[in-house]
Structures are given as structure tokens and as C-alpha cells.
Motif scaffolding. Structure first.
Motif, short mmCIF file in Angstrom:
data_model
loop_
_atom_site.label_atom_id
_atom_site.label_comp_id
_atom_site.label_asym_id
_atom_site.label_seq_id
_atom_site.Cartn_x
_atom_site.Cartn_y
_atom_site.Cartn_z
N LEU A 176 0.84 -1.21 0.00
CA LEU A 176 0.00 0.00 0.00
C LEU A 176 0.87 1.25 0.00
CD1 LEU A 176 -2.55 -1.06 2.79
CD2 LEU A 176 -2.63 -1.58 0.34
N GLU A 208 0.94 5.28 0.77
CA GLU A 208 0.14 6.29 1.49
C GLU A 208 -0.51 7.22 0.47
OE1 GLU A 208 3.07 6.63 5.33
OE2 GLU A 208 1.66 8.24 4.95
N LYS A 249 8.54 -8.36 -0.36
CA LYS A 249 8.19 -7.01 0.09
C LYS A 249 9.43 -6.15 0.23
CE LYS A 249 6.33 -3.46 2.00
NZ LYS A 249 5.30 -2.58 1.48
N PHE A 267 7.82 5.51 -11.18
CA PHE A 267 8.96 5.67 -10.27
C PHE A 267 10.22 6.11 -11.00
CE2 PHE A 267 7.68 4.58 -5.93
CZ PHE A 267 6.34 4.40 -6.20
N ASP A 322 10.28 9.48 -11.78
CA ASP A 322 10.10 10.93 -11.66
C ASP A 322 11.22 11.52 -10.80
OD1 ASP A 322 6.56 10.37 -11.41
OD2 ASP A 322 7.78 10.95 -13.15
N GLY A 346 10.86 10.30 0.24
CA GLY A 346 10.71 10.46 1.69
C GLY A 346 9.73 9.40 2.16
N PHE A 380 5.46 14.32 2.65
CA PHE A 380 6.51 13.66 1.84
C PHE A 380 6.02 13.31 0.45
CE2 PHE A 380 5.78 9.09 1.34
CZ PHE A 380 4.77 8.82 2.25
N LYS A 381 4.70 13.36 0.28
CA LYS A 381 4.09 13.14 -1.05
C LYS A 381 2.68 13.69 -1.00
CE LYS A 381 2.32 8.99 -1.79
NZ LYS A 381 2.04 7.55 -1.85
N ARG A 432 9.58 19.05 -7.90
CA ARG A 432 8.94 17.83 -8.39
C ARG A 432 8.63 17.89 -9.87
NH1 ARG A 432 10.00 13.76 -4.96
NH2 ARG A 432 9.46 14.24 -2.81
C1 UDX Z 1 5.97 2.94 -0.59
C2 UDX Z 1 5.76 1.84 -1.63
O1 UDX Z 1 5.41 2.44 -2.88
C3 UDX Z 1 4.62 0.93 -1.17
O2 UDX Z 1 4.46 -0.12 -2.11
C4 UDX Z 1 4.97 0.36 0.20
O3 UDX Z 1 3.94 -0.49 0.66
C5 UDX Z 1 5.19 1.49 1.19
O4 UDX Z 1 6.22 2.36 0.71
P1 UDX Z 1 4.83 5.22 0.09
O5 UDX Z 1 6.07 5.39 0.89
O6 UDX Z 1 3.52 5.45 0.72
O7 UDX Z 1 4.79 3.70 -0.53
O8 UDX Z 1 4.89 6.25 -1.14
P2 UDX Z 1 5.41 6.16 -2.63
O9 UDX Z 1 4.28 6.57 -3.50
O10 UDX Z 1 6.10 4.91 -2.90
O11 UDX Z 1 6.49 7.36 -2.67
C6 UDX Z 1 7.60 7.27 -1.81
C7 UDX Z 1 8.45 8.50 -2.03
O12 UDX Z 1 9.07 8.44 -3.32
C8 UDX Z 1 7.68 9.83 -2.00
O13 UDX Z 1 8.43 10.80 -1.30
C9 UDX Z 1 7.57 10.22 -3.47
O14 UDX Z 1 7.54 11.63 -3.63
C10 UDX Z 1 8.89 9.66 -4.01
N1 UDX Z 1 8.88 9.36 -5.44
C11 UDX Z 1 7.99 8.44 -5.90
C12 UDX Z 1 9.79 9.99 -6.27
O15 UDX Z 1 10.57 10.81 -5.82
N2 UDX Z 1 9.80 9.68 -7.58
C13 UDX Z 1 8.94 8.76 -8.12
O16 UDX Z 1 8.99 8.53 -9.32
C14 UDX Z 1 8.00 8.13 -7.25
#
Ligand code: UDX
Length: 436
Positions: free
Chosen positions: A153, A155, A204, A249, A251, A257, A319-320, A409
Motif C-alpha cells: 500500500l 500512502e 516485500k 517511479f 520521476d 521520503g 513527503f508526497k 517535483r
Molecule cells: C511505498 C511503496 O510504494 C509501497 O508499495 C509500500 O507499501 C510502502 O512504501 P509510500 O512510501 O507510501 O509507498 O509512497 P510512494 O508513493 O512509494 O512514494 C515514496 C516517495 O518516493 C515519496 O516521497 C515520493 O515523492 C517519491 N517518489 C515516488 C519519487 O521521488 N519519484 C517517483 O517517481 C516516485
């Protein structure tokens, strides 16, 4: 089916509420009395789009209940999901204290067949420990299985990711456990990967580590783009069309974070170290990620000449997008570094302001993006919230002292802002930056 979920954090509450919405009878167990009381009143402990409505519906339709009693949870659910926290110790290792305590309580309360399922992200071989405790504590003659069913999942997209998963991973050691979990997840119509428990636990950790590495990879490519004046978004698009790579992923930006990436990376590093393996790729992933934050600070400093007494507007602190979570948010490190150089910070975030005020004393928190940019020498786009996508930049230009946008971003089109008279600095795009 009767299901119990122990732990009502981001994973447990989404899991419980979604299973209830699929028609199961779910009992949520948490030792935090205040949290349980709030949940009974449909008050959420954190922001997750759609969760409040789902919990409210489950409570109203009596499919979702809450208790502080683990024994009650064991009596209720044939399947018991462990969703308790596995925080990182100072050395990065996952702290499984809560997992062990809960498993011991569960094992002592078992009176008939129960399937105990690890859902929290746990180090490989945790399942073995849980099975050992069950063998030693569960009443003689009572069958008890242990399985691993890791969650993926994100967030802010938790409900979506639960109800529409790419795959269901089931680490099982018995036919009965396999059949129970396949039946439970059947309504989701998702591909199921059935493995042994250890492989499921590793899937995982390996997945999260790979995702973090993919982000640091594109951020390293962005550094090359900055030097030569290429556009990392175009590079990512060209790379992503290769089905072996995939666009997600890729980007580039201020980096990743969130609680999970850094926690899981640290846990995998410790697992590897304890096995005598030097996981260098993962170490480099974290180094690049930390560097990305300081590079943005350096970029702002070079663009403004001096940071001291300059006013900087920060849009987005979480963080997102679509979360109020500030754990390991790039904004915190970046804002603290800017303030150390004497910058005055004005900030706005749609959801995370309450937490941010506690973490960032001295920052001026504003009620909107437009209020934040008033008199600013620089606008930093830190988190790509939807409401920042269509800001009126002609209006923003009038409000700012200097028309400088640092797009952390890569949310905006350089040309659009440049035509409005802004200086546009992106990550791996916009103004080249040869910082040799
Ligand atoms: C992550 C995993 O995606 C998820 O599968 C796992 O269960 C929990 O950890 P999460 O931490 O909630 O999920 O957010 P995610 O959407 O993965 O983004 C993580 C961080 O990466 C964010 O800070 C986001 O801004 C950054 N990110 C994401 C990038 O900098 N570039 C990208 O292309 C994608």
C-alpha cells in the motif's frame, strides 16, 4: 469470513476497513485505548483519502468493530492479520518487539484453528520465529498456521492499492492456509503469487528497495541532464516505454521520503550485513537520495546569490501528495538547511500543517499558496499536490519580490513559466546547472 486485524496504523486500518467493505466481519484490535475510542467514533488517526467514509460505513453496517482485547480478537477471527509497527532501531534493524509480544498474546489465547498472517513488513525468517512461539504456546492438539501476506500500500493511495493490487503475495506452509487466503482475496481478482513464507517476506523488502533504487537512479540521470541541458522528463519517458523498465517511479525530484522506504532500506541492509552481504546498491541509493535534498538547497542559494534574509515560499510539506505524513519528508531537511543560512520561510500544505508547526518552529505557515508567495524571493514547489498544478502564475508573479521558481517535483512546464517572465529551475530540466 471472520477476520481480526491487530494494529490500526496505516496498514491495519486500510486492511480492516477494506475487508469489511468486501463483506467480512472485521474486528480491529489495538492496545491504544484513545485510538480505539476515536475509531469507534469514526475519527481517523491519520489522513488517507476515502478511509474515513469506509470506516464510517463499516461501523454503521456493523461489519467493522474495535477492541483493545487481543483475546477477543483471537476468539473472533479465523484469520488474524498482524499489522503492528516494526520501527527501525538506530542501527536500521527492524524492531520486532511488538510483533513478538502480540504473537505471544495471540498464541496463548488460541483455542481452535487459527491462521496468523504477517502483514506488517518484517525481515525474512520472522515467520519462523512466529511459528516457533505458536508451537511452544498454543494449546496441545490445536492447529495453528503462520503465513506471510505482505502489503504494497502507498500512502495516499491505500484504498486503491488494496482493492486493485498488482498482485497478492501469499507465503504459506499448509494447504489449508493457502485455500483460506485464496478464498479471502478471490473477490479482488488479482494475480496471486503463492510462495513459501521466507520468499514472501523477501518480496516485500526487495520490492521497496528496488523502487527506492529506481528513484535514485533517475535522480542521478537528472544530475547529468542538468549539466548538459537535457530534459530528464523526456529521458524518463523514453526509458519508461521499454516494458522491462516501466515509466512509474522514474520521476526525478527532491527524492523519496516517507516512513517506509527509509525503514525498509535500513532493514534490508541490516539483514544483508548479518548474512555477510554488502548490499552496495542500497547504500548508494540512500546516499543519492540524501544528496538530492542538499543539491536543491545549493541550487536555491546559487540562484539567490545570498540566502540570508531572503524570503522563500515552500509549497507542500508532506513527503508526497494526499497524505499528512511528514516522516522523512524532504521538506523538513531542506527547510532546516535554508533557515540555517538565514532564509525566512513561508509555507503552505493542504493537509500537513498541524504536524509541520510542531516540527518547524520559526516558519510562517500560510493559509494558501498565494499567501505563502507574498513578498517571496523564491517559490519552491516541494510536494506535487493537485491544487498546486493550476496556480495562477501571472498573479503569483505580482505577489513575489523576485520571479524565481524552483520546481522540486518537475510539476510545471519550464516554457510556460519562462514566457510569464519567471526564472525556472527544475530537477534535471529547465536552466542547466554546471556546478563543477
Ligand atoms: C511505498 C511503496 O510504494 C509501497 O508499495 C509500500 O507499501 C510502502 O512504501 P509510500 O512510501 O507510501 O509507498 O509512497 P510512494 O508513493 O512509494 O512514494 C515514496 C516517495 O518516493 C515519496 O516521497 C515520493 O515523492 C517519491 N517518489 C515516488 C519519487 O521521488 N519519484 C517517483 O517517481 C516516485
Amino acid at each position: 469470513m471472520n477476520i481480526s486485524v491487530i494494529g490500526s496504523g496505516h496498514v491495519g486500518l486500510v486492511t480492516g476497513a477494506c475487508f469489511a467493505d468486501l463483506g467480512h466481519q472485521v474486528l480491529m484490535v489495538d492496545h491504544d485505548r484513545k485510538k480505539i475510542a476515536a475509531l469507534k467514533a469514526s475519527k481517523m488517526p491519520f489522513y488517507e483519502p476515502g478511509l474515513e467514509e469506509l470506516v464510517h460505513r463499516g461501523v454503521e453496517e456493523d461489519r467493522l468493530r474495535f477492541t483493545t482485547s487481543t483475546a477477543e480478537g483471537v476468539r473472533h477471527g479465523t484469520i488474524i492479520f498482524l499489522c503492528v509497527g516494526t520501527p527501525a532501531r538506530p542501527n536500521g534493524e527492524a524492531d520486532l518487539t511488538a510483533v513478538e509480544e502480540v504473537v505471544r498474546d495471540v498464541a496463548q489465547a488460541v483455542r481452535e484453528y487459527r491462521l496468523i498472517v504477517e502483514k506488517s513488513t518484517v525481515p525474512v525468517q520472522t515467520g519462523e520465529w512466529i511459528a516457533r512461539i505458536c508451537r511452544g504456546s498454543v494449546r496441545r492438539g490445536v492447529a495453528c498456521d503462520v503465513a506471510s501476506n505482505p502489503e504494497f500500500l502507498r500512502e495516499g493511495q491505500g484504498l486503491q492499492d488494496f482493492l486493485h493490487p498488482d498482485r497478492i503475495v501469499l507465503g504459506v506452509e499448509s494447504k489449508r492456509a493457502k485455500e483460506l487466503l485464496l478464498a479471502l482475496y478471490k473477490p479482488l481478482n488479482a494475480p496471486a503469487v503463492v510462495t513459501d513464507v521466507k520468499s514472501a517476506e523477501l518480496i516485500k523488502h526487495a520490492s521497496n528497495s528496488f523502487l527506492a533504487m529506481k528513484i535514485s537512479f533517475i535522480n542521478s540521470v537528472a544530475q547529468i541532464c542538468e549539466r548538459v541541458g537535457a530534459d530528464v522528463m523526456q529521458v524518463a519517458e523514453g526509458m519508461g516505454l521499454d516494458r522491462r523498465i516501466g515509466r512509474a517511479f522514474l520521476d526525478a525530484g527532491v527524492g523519496y521520503g516517507g516512513y517506509w522506504f527509509s525503514k525498509d532500506r535500513g532493514a534490508v541492509l541490516r539483514i544483508a550485513e548479518k548474512l555477510g552481504i554488502d548490499f552496495q546498491l542500497l547504500k548508494a541509493t540512500a546516499r543519492v537520495n540524501a544528496e538530492q535534498r542538499q543539491r536543491l538547497v545549493k541550487r536555491v542559494e546559487e540562484a539567490l546569490w545570498n540566502l540570508n534574509r531572503k524570503t522563500i515560499a515552500v509549497l507542500g510539506i508532506s513527503f508526497k501528495p494526499d497524505t499528512d505524513d511528514l516522516r522523512d519528508a524532504p521538506s523538513i531537511d531542506i527547510i532546516r538547511s535554508l533557515r540555517q543560512e538565514g532564509a525566512v520561510i513561508r509555507a503552505f500544505d493542504p493537509q500537513a500543517m498541524a504536524q509541520a508547526k510542531a516540527l518547524l518552529p520559526g516558519v510562517t505557515f500560510c493559509k494558501s499558496a498565494y499567501e505563502a508567495v507574498r513578498g517571496a524571493d523564491c517559490l519552491i514547489l516541494m510536494t506535487e499536490w493537485n491544487e498546486f498544478k493550476e496556480l495562477e502564475f501571472a498573479r503569483i508573479k505580482k505577489l513575489m519580490r523576485q520571479p524565481l521558481v524552483v520546481d522540486g517535483r518537475n510539476l510545471y512546464q519550464p516554457k510556460t513559466l519562462q514566457q510569464l517572465g519567471f526564472r525556472y529551475i527544475g530537477v534535471g530540466r529547465g536552466e542547466p546547472w554546471d556546478q563543477r
